[in-house]
Design a protein around this motif. Structure first.
Motif, PDB file in Angstrom:
ATOM      1  N   SER A  36       0.787  -1.232   0.000  1.00 58.16           N
ATOM      2  CA  SER A  36       0.000   0.000   0.000  1.00 58.16           C
ATOM      3  C   SER A  36       0.821   1.285   0.000  1.00 58.16           C
ATOM      4  N   ALA A  37       2.140   1.193   0.146  1.00 56.73           N
ATOM      5  CA  ALA A  37       2.950   2.414   0.148  1.00 56.73           C
ATOM      6  C   ALA A  37       2.808   3.131  -1.187  1.00 56.73           C
ATOM      7  N   PRO A  38       2.896   4.461  -1.190  1.00 58.69           N
ATOM      8  CA  PRO A  38       2.712   5.218  -2.437  1.00 58.69           C
ATOM      9  C   PRO A  38       3.841   4.968  -3.434  1.00 58.69           C
ATOM     10  N   ASN A  39       3.541   5.184  -4.705  1.00 60.06           N
ATOM     11  CA  ASN A  39       4.528   5.047  -5.774  1.00 60.06           C
ATOM     12  C   ASN A  39       4.787   6.419  -6.397  1.00 60.06           C
ATOM     13  N   PRO A  40       5.813   7.120  -5.918  1.00 59.60           N
ATOM     14  CA  PRO A  40       6.089   8.455  -6.451  1.00 59.60           C
ATOM     15  C   PRO A  40       7.034   8.455  -7.650  1.00 59.60           C
ATOM     16  N   TYR A  41       7.040   7.373  -8.435  1.00 62.65           N
ATOM     17  CA  TYR A  41       7.951   7.232  -9.567  1.00 62.65           C
ATOM     18  C   TYR A  41       7.180   6.881 -10.837  1.00 62.65           C
ATOM     19  N   HIS A  42       7.811   7.150 -11.973  1.00 62.97           N
ATOM     20  CA  HIS A  42       7.275   6.717 -13.262  1.00 62.97           C
ATOM     21  C   HIS A  42       8.415   6.165 -14.110  1.00 62.97           C
ATOM     22  N   VAL A  43       8.083   5.286 -15.024  1.00 64.20           N
ATOM     23  CA  VAL A  43       9.087   4.694 -15.908  1.00 64.20           C
ATOM     24  C   VAL A  43       9.478   5.693 -16.987  1.00 64.20           C
ATOM     25  N   VAL A  44      10.793   5.798 -17.230  1.00 65.34           N
ATOM     26  CA  VAL A  44      11.294   6.576 -18.358  1.00 65.34           C
ATOM     27  C   VAL A  44      11.459   5.603 -19.521  1.00 65.34           C
ATOM     28  N   ASP A  45      10.577   5.682 -20.480  1.00 64.70           N
ATOM     29  CA  ASP A  45      10.581   4.722 -21.581  1.00 64.70           C
ATOM     30  C   ASP A  45      11.851   4.806 -22.414  1.00 64.70           C
ATOM     31  N   LEU A  93      26.726   2.869 -18.552  1.00 64.58           N
ATOM     32  CA  LEU A  93      25.817   3.779 -19.243  1.00 64.58           C
ATOM     33  C   LEU A  93      25.899   5.158 -18.584  1.00 64.58           C
ATOM     34  N   ASP A  94      25.927   6.194 -19.405  1.00 68.18           N
ATOM     35  CA  ASP A  94      25.933   7.544 -18.839  1.00 68.18           C
ATOM     36  C   ASP A  94      24.520   7.938 -18.423  1.00 68.18           C
ATOM     37  N   ALA A  95      24.361   9.179 -17.953  1.00 69.46           N
ATOM     38  CA  ALA A  95      23.071   9.608 -17.414  1.00 69.46           C
ATOM     39  C   ALA A  95      21.962   9.608 -18.455  1.00 69.46           C
ATOM     40  N   THR A  96      22.325   9.626 -19.732  1.00 74.06           N
ATOM     41  CA  THR A  96      21.313   9.610 -20.791  1.00 74.06           C
ATOM     42  C   THR A  96      20.949   8.189 -21.218  1.00 74.06           C
ATOM     43  N   GLY A  97      21.656   7.182 -20.674  1.00 70.11           N
ATOM     44  CA  GLY A  97      21.396   5.795 -21.041  1.00 70.11           C
ATOM     45  C   GLY A  97      22.273   5.289 -22.168  1.00 70.11           C
ATOM     46  N   LYS A  98      23.233   6.088 -22.605  1.00 72.47           N
ATOM     47  CA  LYS A  98      24.136   5.672 -23.678  1.00 72.47           C
ATOM     48  C   LYS A  98      25.282   4.852 -23.115  1.00 72.47           C
ATOM     49  N   VAL A  99      25.629   3.756 -23.790  1.00 72.49           N
ATOM     50  CA  VAL A  99      26.751   2.920 -23.376  1.00 72.49           C
ATOM     51  C   VAL A  99      28.054   3.635 -23.716  1.00 72.49           C
ATOM     52  N   VAL A 100      28.895   3.827 -22.700  1.00 74.42           N
ATOM     53  CA  VAL A 100      30.170   4.529 -22.902  1.00 74.42           C
ATOM     54  C   VAL A 100      31.371   3.610 -22.691  1.00 74.42           C
ATOM     55  N   THR A 101      31.171   2.478 -22.022  1.00 81.49           N
ATOM     56  CA  THR A 101      32.252   1.516 -21.791  1.00 81.49           C
ATOM     57  C   THR A 101      31.667   0.108 -21.753  1.00 81.49           C
ATOM     58  N   SER A 102      32.389  -0.842 -22.361  1.00 80.31           N
ATOM     59  CA  SER A 102      32.003  -2.254 -22.300  1.00 80.31           C
ATOM     60  C   SER A 102      33.260  -3.094 -22.159  1.00 80.31           C
ATOM     61  N   PHE A 103      33.194  -4.140 -21.330  1.00 76.18           N
ATOM     62  CA  PHE A 103      34.334  -5.050 -21.229  1.00 76.18           C
ATOM     63  C   PHE A 103      33.910  -6.360 -20.563  1.00 76.18           C
ATOM     64  N   ALA A 327      13.813 -12.021 -16.475  1.00 75.63           N
ATOM     65  CA  ALA A 327      12.875 -12.724 -17.345  1.00 75.63           C
ATOM     66  C   ALA A 327      12.587 -11.919 -18.605  1.00 75.63           C
ATOM     67  N   LYS A 328      12.485 -10.600 -18.452  1.00 75.97           N
ATOM     68  CA  LYS A 328      12.202  -9.754 -19.608  1.00 75.97           C
ATOM     69  C   LYS A 328      13.464  -9.118 -20.188  1.00 75.97           C
ATOM     70  N   SER A 329      14.618  -9.407 -19.596  1.00 76.72           N
ATOM     71  CA  SER A 329      15.911  -8.959 -20.117  1.00 76.72           C
ATOM     72  C   SER A 329      15.888  -7.478 -20.524  1.00 76.72           C
ATOM     73  N   ASP A 330      15.930  -6.618 -19.518  1.00 68.82           N
ATOM     74  CA  ASP A 330      15.829  -5.191 -19.787  1.00 68.82           C
ATOM     75  C   ASP A 330      16.455  -4.417 -18.627  1.00 68.82           C
ATOM     76  N   VAL A 331      16.706  -3.136 -18.858  1.00 63.95           N
ATOM     77  CA  VAL A 331      17.124  -2.207 -17.814  1.00 63.95           C
ATOM     78  C   VAL A 331      16.201  -1.002 -17.893  1.00 63.95           C
ATOM     79  N   LYS A 332      15.558  -0.657 -16.783  1.00 68.07           N
ATOM     80  CA  LYS A 332      14.615   0.450 -16.775  1.00 68.07           C
ATOM     81  C   LYS A 332      15.037   1.513 -15.762  1.00 68.07           C
ATOM     82  N   LYS A 333      14.670   2.752 -16.082  1.00 70.07           N
ATOM     83  CA  LYS A 333      14.883   3.885 -15.175  1.00 70.07           C
ATOM     84  C   LYS A 333      13.530   4.335 -14.646  1.00 70.07           C
TER      85      LYS A 333
END
Length: 337
Positions: A36-45, A93-103, A327-333
């Motif tokens: 029952s706690a409030p949800n003060p967030y929304h998904v950034v698509d 990922l940077d603040a915009t969601g862009k991948v900047v490094t991979s290894f 299960a849905k293989s994703d990363v959400k903000k």
């Protein structure tokens, strides 16, 4: 790592704090409706932007860079395993969601936990042995150089230099390394501590449901006083220990936690398994509260019944919450409303 705060409390202050903060000893009253706690967030698509041709595998590990905004993600090489893959499982990922490094390509078999230390080094666990790899915790530099390996690669065991099903890793402010060691049947179900140079210090816990026992210790976090929080998933609780491994409390009001994260003593627990058959009446989602009193103050709930929520979660310095889905293989903000 999963705590960004100031200096550690003195021993005297810590003793008083433990009595004050944990006098409920895990018996913090559940709300009549734990959802029952409030949800003060929304998904950034469509926040996370992978390069062309790269898709998310099971995004099991997630943490925030010391810069407070960049997000590190550890996934299973675009699928469900990294065995035989040439795909890099570690992404920044940077603040915009862009991948900047991979290894990390070719370094692991079965990605699980990820933690970033105060110096920006990236620690990951590999939970399965195959091809001379796995059953290890690996320390990478921010650019991807392997700096340390804990455990015997390719060998499962319960000795001081062996791991069996390591789920997560966190580095304390003094450099000591804590590993949640145990995922699945016939694994270790323990916490193992090493010095900053990788020398075994101690281990505690075994399979069970009592105080200091574990059934899939799946995630780790640490608060500003140096207390260790363990997402003891199959026991439907968070267990809390002092820096020496002494049991302090258990909290069940955060659901069935797959992951746990702490920033500025705000606790984020991600529940990816509760449903009408498993740990009812809890529902899946990310429960948010304070380590000071254990009260759940917010709940990022699933958008619909049956929707799988993250196994791993983290929060940046602005209060945005990030979830790694398997299960849905994703990363959400999730941003504040």
């Amino acid at each position: 790592m999963r705590q960004r705060t100031g200096a550690m409390l003195s021993a005297a202050v810590l003793g008083v704090a433990v009595i004050a903060l944990f006098s409920i000893d895990g018996r913090q009253a559940k709300a009549d409706d734990p959802n029952s706690a409030p949800n003060p967030y929304h998904v950034v698509d469509h926040w996370a932007k992978l390069p062309p041709g790269r898709t998310w595998g099971r995004a099991i590990g997630i943490d925030i860079d010391p810069d407070g905004t960049s997000v590190w993600v550890y996934d299973r090489c675009g699928v469900q395993t990294c065995v035989g893959s040439s795909v890099a499982p570690i992404q920044k990922l940077d603040a915009t969601g862009k991948v900047v490094t991979s290894f990390g390509a070719g370094s692991v078999n079965w990605p699980h936990g990820l933690g970033v230390d105060q110096d920006g080094n990236v620690w990951v666990t590999d939970g399965k042995a195959e091809n001379g790899k796995g059953q290890t915790a690996i320390k990478f530099s921010p650019s991807g150089k392997v700096l340390m390996t804990i455990g015997t690669p390719g060998v499962a065991g319960d000795g001081p230099n062996q791991l069996n099903g390591p789920s997560d890793v966190i580095v304390a402010p003094n450099g000591n390394i804590f590993i949640a060691d145990g995922h699945g049947e016939k694994t270790n179900d323990r916490i193992v501590e090493y010095s900053k140079d990788g020398k075994f210090i101690k281990a505690w816990g075994h399979h069970g449901s009592g105080q200091g026992e574990f059934n899939v210790p799946h995630g780790l976090a640490m608060d500003s006083a140096g207390r260790l929080y363990v997402a003891d998933r199959s026991n439907n609780r968070i267990q809390i220990f002092d820096a020496d491994g002494k049991f302090i409390a258990e909290w069940k009001q955060f659901g069935r936690p797959s992951g746990v994260y702490i920033r500025n003593d705000v606790l984020y627990a991600c529940d990816s398994q509760s449903n009408e058959k498993t740990n009812p009446p809890f529902r899946q989602g990310i429960r948010i509260g304070s380590v000071k009193d254990g009260k759940v103050t917010a709940f990022i709930s699933a958008p619909a019944p049956g929707f799988e929520m993250p196994e791993g979660c983290a929060a940046d310095k602005s209060g945005n919450v990030f979830g790694g889905f398997t299960a849905k293989s994703d990363v959400k903000k999730y941003a504040k409303n």
